[in-house]
Write a protein that holds these residues in place. Structure first.
Motif, mmCIF file in Angstrom:
data_model
loop_
_atom_site.group_PDB
_atom_site.id
_atom_site.type_symbol
_atom_site.label_atom_id
_atom_site.label_comp_id
_atom_site.label_asym_id
_atom_site.label_seq_id
_atom_site.Cartn_x
_atom_site.Cartn_y
_atom_site.Cartn_z
ATOM 1 N N PRO A 28 0.933 -1.180 -0.116
ATOM 2 C CA PRO A 28 0.221 -0.022 -0.121
ATOM 3 C C PRO A 28 0.736 1.188 0.118
ATOM 4 N N GLN A 29 1.853 1.244 0.795
ATOM 5 C CA GLN A 29 2.906 2.488 0.724
ATOM 6 C C GLN A 29 3.340 2.512 -0.623
ATOM 7 N N LEU A 30 3.775 1.584 -1.520
ATOM 8 C CA LEU A 30 4.374 1.915 -2.750
ATOM 9 C C LEU A 30 3.266 2.490 -3.711
ATOM 10 N N LEU A 31 1.774 2.222 -3.237
ATOM 11 C CA LEU A 31 0.849 2.568 -4.259
ATOM 12 C C LEU A 31 0.272 3.962 -3.914
ATOM 13 N N ARG A 32 1.011 4.621 -2.916
ATOM 14 C CA ARG A 32 0.392 5.970 -2.744
ATOM 15 C C ARG A 32 1.011 7.066 -3.608
ATOM 16 N N GLY A 33 1.817 6.676 -4.644
ATOM 17 C CA GLY A 33 2.243 7.865 -5.594
ATOM 18 C C GLY A 33 3.534 7.846 -5.813
ATOM 19 N N ALA A 34 4.160 8.301 -6.812
ATOM 20 C CA ALA A 34 5.694 8.231 -7.198
ATOM 21 C C ALA A 34 6.302 9.177 -6.106
ATOM 22 N N SER A 35 5.503 10.333 -5.656
ATOM 23 C CA SER A 35 6.101 11.010 -4.780
ATOM 24 C C SER A 35 6.400 10.614 -3.630
ATOM 25 N N ARG A 36 5.759 9.631 -3.225
ATOM 26 C CA ARG A 36 5.866 8.943 -1.728
ATOM 27 C C ARG A 36 7.243 8.243 -2.099
ATOM 28 N N ALA A 103 -16.011 6.807 4.263
ATOM 29 C CA ALA A 103 -16.319 8.006 4.019
ATOM 30 C C ALA A 103 -16.104 8.819 5.590
ATOM 31 N N ILE A 104 -15.350 10.000 5.183
ATOM 32 C CA ILE A 104 -14.806 10.606 6.256
ATOM 33 C C ILE A 104 -15.629 11.911 6.740
ATOM 34 N N ALA A 105 -16.307 11.880 7.814
ATOM 35 C CA ALA A 105 -17.372 12.835 8.124
ATOM 36 C C ALA A 105 -16.487 14.314 8.468
ATOM 37 N N ASN A 106 -15.373 14.415 8.990
ATOM 38 C CA ASN A 106 -14.819 15.577 9.677
ATOM 39 C C ASN A 106 -13.925 15.938 8.416
ATOM 40 N N LYS A 107 -14.236 17.374 7.999
ATOM 41 C CA LYS A 107 -13.501 17.757 6.991
ATOM 42 C C LYS A 107 -12.001 18.266 7.422
ATOM 43 N N ASP A 108 -11.731 18.452 8.675
ATOM 44 C CA ASP A 108 -10.425 18.680 9.039
ATOM 45 C C ASP A 108 -9.481 17.445 9.338
ATOM 46 N N PHE A 109 -10.129 16.294 9.055
ATOM 47 C CA PHE A 109 -9.411 15.163 8.986
ATOM 48 C C PHE A 109 -8.330 15.111 7.758
ATOM 49 N N THR A 110 -7.076 14.799 7.949
ATOM 50 C CA THR A 110 -5.920 14.779 7.234
ATOM 51 C C THR A 110 -4.954 13.759 7.527
ATOM 52 N N PHE A 111 -4.135 13.170 6.403
ATOM 53 C CA PHE A 111 -3.108 12.499 6.613
ATOM 54 C C PHE A 111 -2.200 12.521 5.546
ATOM 55 N N LYS A 112 -0.749 12.004 5.762
ATOM 56 C CA LYS A 112 0.234 12.097 4.907
ATOM 57 C C LYS A 112 0.499 10.488 4.575
ATOM 58 N N ALA A 113 0.957 10.355 3.413
ATOM 59 C CA ALA A 113 1.489 9.235 2.786
ATOM 60 C C ALA A 113 2.383 8.581 3.842
ATOM 61 N N GLY A 114 2.187 7.273 4.156
ATOM 62 C CA GLY A 114 2.872 6.491 5.107
ATOM 63 C C GLY A 114 2.230 6.574 6.487
ATOM 64 N N GLY A 129 -5.092 -0.963 14.553
ATOM 65 C CA GLY A 129 -4.167 0.075 14.039
ATOM 66 C C GLY A 129 -4.022 -0.452 12.662
ATOM 67 N N PHE A 130 -4.398 0.214 11.776
ATOM 68 C CA PHE A 130 -4.235 -0.017 10.220
ATOM 69 C C PHE A 130 -3.682 0.778 9.310
ATOM 70 N N SER A 131 -2.676 0.475 8.489
ATOM 71 C CA SER A 131 -2.061 1.279 7.642
ATOM 72 C C SER A 131 -3.153 1.777 6.434
ATOM 73 N N ILE A 132 -2.784 3.073 6.184
ATOM 74 C CA ILE A 132 -3.977 3.828 5.112
ATOM 75 C C ILE A 132 -3.236 3.316 3.860
ATOM 76 N N CYS A 133 -4.065 2.616 2.994
ATOM 77 C CA CYS A 133 -3.567 2.267 1.792
ATOM 78 C C CYS A 133 -3.942 3.112 0.408
ATOM 79 N N SER A 134 -4.695 4.036 0.603
ATOM 80 C CA SER A 134 -4.971 5.100 -0.436
ATOM 81 C C SER A 134 -4.196 6.415 -0.333
ATOM 82 N N SER A 135 -4.307 7.222 -1.179
ATOM 83 C CA SER A 135 -3.628 8.395 -1.136
ATOM 84 C C SER A 135 -4.208 9.505 -0.462
ATOM 85 N N PRO A 136 -3.465 10.554 -0.031
ATOM 86 C CA PRO A 136 -4.074 11.745 0.251
ATOM 87 C C PRO A 136 -5.166 12.544 -0.634
ATOM 88 N N GLY A 137 -4.591 12.228 -1.866
ATOM 89 C CA GLY A 137 -5.198 12.935 -3.028
ATOM 90 C C GLY A 137 -6.836 12.357 -3.055
#
Length: 296
Positions: A28-36, A103-114, A129-137
């Motif tokens: 999943p980390q690899l899939l978060r985009g080339a910038s990651r 679907a995230i209810a709070n618009k202030d919720f943010t995260f970074k790749a990794g 505790g689970f890794s996020i496997c999608s991109s912040p985009g």
């Protein structure tokens, strides 16, 4: 952090990049985009201190008592925001792994790749505790994020596989981030190359393989992958055939990539990490160039 839960010793990915070579980067980390993937040196320094552990002198990592997620990550930074989230899609990535779209209810919720999330389930006292496997985009565009969770007896993972349904409500909090890192002005990402070695029992257990093939096509020569299967009995599809090797990741596979500019990231169950760490030690990789996620 339980991205995939416990697994067999052969299950796990090995990622490598020239100038920055990774062994054991999670898929999943690899899939978060080339910038990651193509990290600056200063970013890598931060990762070394907040997300990875060094291998020991002899390349062996001893597994310890399995601790609760909150206990293991007690000293890690966490955002203050706890957001309600609703499950909007559930898909089977394999026979043992489900992908949740939330679907995230709070618009202030943010995260970074990794990053990962604390996963709160109503009626379940244990926090996951689970890794996020999608991109912040994806969160910015659609207000959703995705988790990939392997079935284990751990209560949060078991709930996801046996009780979770579309419209189930949970709560999320982001942790283990890079907020302490202040990127210097003018720092950019320099395109390097990444080599991923990804091992599983069969091709059906290779999660996100279509996404990985897509990245290889999008960045020819920059991102390459070698899939290893250890118990394949059926014929391998033509799309994967050029990229599949039968058998475990070997010392011979890895030694061709040894250089002073190579960093190695390992991710998988403890026996797999211990095995790959020993291989790297055998071929002369300095221990300060080998990193692994510490989630067990």
């Amino acid at each position: 952090m339980d991205f995939s839960g416990a697994g067999d010793s052969e299950d796990g990915p090995v990622v490598m990049a020239h100038a920055t070579i990774y062994v054991g980067f999670t898929v999943p980390q690899l899939l978060r985009g080339a910038s990651r993937i193509f990290l600056t040196h200063s970013t890598l320094v931060v990762l070394r201190h907040c997300a990875f552990c060094y291998c020991t002198v002899n390349g062996t990592i001893k597994s310890k008592r399995k601790m609760d997620h909150l206990e293991k990550t007690a000293n890690n930074f966490r955002q203050e925001v706890i957001s309600q989230a609703k499950v909007c899609e559930i898909t089977n990535e394999s026979e043992t792994v489900k992908r949740l779209r939330l679907a995230i209810a709070n618009k202030d919720f943010t995260f970074k790749a990794g990053q990962w999330v604390d996963f709160f389930i109503p009626g379940v006292s244990v926090v996951g505790g689970f890794s996020i496997c999608s991109s912040p985009g994806l969160l910015n565009r659609e207000g959703v994020l995705e988790l990939a969770v392997k079935h284990t007896v751990h209560p949060p993972a078991d709930w996801i596989h046996t009780k979770c349904t579309v419209d189930s409500e949970v709560a999320l909090r982001v942790g283990a981030d890079l907020h302490g890192y202040q990127e210097g002005k003018g720092n950019g990402y320099k395109m390097g190359t990444v080599k991923l070695y990804y091992s599983a029992k069969t091709t059906s257990d290779l999660l996100f393989k279509k996404n990985i093939l897509g990245l290889m096509n999008a960045f020819p020569g920059k991102i390459t992958c070698r899939f290893h299967v250890t118990q394949q009995s059926s014929q391998i599809c033509k799309e994967l055939q050029p990229h599949v090797t039968e058998g475990r990741i070997s010392e011979k596979d890895l030694e061709k990539h040894v250089s002073k500019d190579t960093l190695w990231y390992i991710c998988g169950p403890p026996p797999m990490i211990e095995s790959i760490s020993k291989l790297l030690s055998n071929i002369g990789v300095p221990r300060n160039c080998v990193f692994f996620e510490k989630w067990w």
